[in-house]
Design an enzyme around this catalytic site. Structure first.
Site, PDB file in Angstrom:
ATOM      1  N   ASP A  11       0.873  -1.160   0.000  1.00 52.47           N
ATOM      2  CA  ASP A  11       0.000   0.000   0.000  1.00 52.47           C
ATOM      3  C   ASP A  11       0.918   1.220   0.000  1.00 52.47           C
ATOM      4  O   ASP A  11       2.092   1.115   0.384  1.00 52.47           O
ATOM      5  CB  ASP A  11      -0.886  -0.046   1.256  1.00 52.47           C
ATOM      6  CG  ASP A  11      -1.798   1.155   1.375  1.00 52.47           C
ATOM      7  OD1 ASP A  11      -2.406   1.545   0.355  1.00 52.47           O
ATOM      8  OD2 ASP A  11      -1.906   1.713   2.482  1.00 52.47           O
ATOM      9  N   ASP A  13       0.114   5.097   1.015  1.00 55.35           N
ATOM     10  CA  ASP A  13      -0.015   6.002   2.157  1.00 55.35           C
ATOM     11  C   ASP A  13      -0.086   5.217   3.460  1.00 55.35           C
ATOM     12  O   ASP A  13      -0.950   4.366   3.642  1.00 55.35           O
ATOM     13  CB  ASP A  13      -1.256   6.882   1.998  1.00 55.35           C
ATOM     14  CG  ASP A  13      -1.219   7.730   0.726  1.00 55.35           C
ATOM     15  OD1 ASP A  13      -0.121   8.127   0.313  1.00 55.35           O
ATOM     16  OD2 ASP A  13      -2.296   7.984   0.143  1.00 55.35           O
TER      17      ASP A  13
END
Length: 183
Positions: A11, A13
């Site tokens: 992922d 952020d």
């Protein structure tokens, strides 16, 4: 047919960079300490590196797809300059309830659905049996599990870890550095 390859799905952020909320400008993008070095180690261990990121800020009209692409290109070059070549970057610009116009879609790519992962698996000939997903929230894990990935880790560098996250995660680590030391 060519040999299947293991990947680390990341992922963005809260895993690669600090999640200050709808990060869309270079000035707001700050790599999490140790993230770049951890990515170098993943590559040395033979993993493909694939970023999978929901970007509902596009759907919400907070920033444009062009702004996202500019930031992503900068991130990709910043990593390449430090010796990290990403093998794929997949993003979802949709949101089924908060989206505006063409982006208000109940799509298959927005995590927790596995669309981005499934596309990467097909595009890059990824072996899901030996791959790892690393996220900072439940929807990341749910997408990995739905895609058939057996090893799904949470890191503490983003969102707060929930009971549901604890129950879904294969393991929980402080950060990417700790993950790479333990695989």
């Amino acid at each position: 047919m060519s040999k299947l390859k293991p990947a680390v799905f990341l992922d963005r952020d809260g895993v690669i960079n600090k999640d200050s909320g709808y990060v869309s400008e270079i000035d707001d993008f700050e790599f999490i300490e140790g993230a770049i070095e951890a990515c170098i180690e993943f590559k040395k261990k033979g993993y493909l590196l694939v970023v999978i990121t929901n970007q509902s800020g596009i759907a919400r009209g907070l920033f444009s797809e062009d702004q996202f692409h500019t930031l992503t290109e900068w991130m990709d070059w910043s990593l390449a300059d430090r010796g990290v070549d990403l093998d794929g970057i997949y993003y979802c610009p949709h949101h089924n309830t908060e989206g505006k116009g063409e982006f208000k879609v109940d799509c298959e790519c927005r995590k927790p659905k596995p669309g981005m992962l499934m596309n990467a698996i097909a595009d890059l000939n990824i072996d899901i049996e030996t791959s790892i997903l690393i996220g900072d929230k439940v929807s990341d894990l749910q997408a990995g599990i739905a895609a058939g990935i057996k090893t799904n880790y949470l890191v503490r560098t983003g969102k707060a870890i929930t009971e549901e996250g604890e129950s879904l995660a294969s393991a929980i680590f402080d950060d990417l550095t700790t993950v790479v030391k333990n695989i």
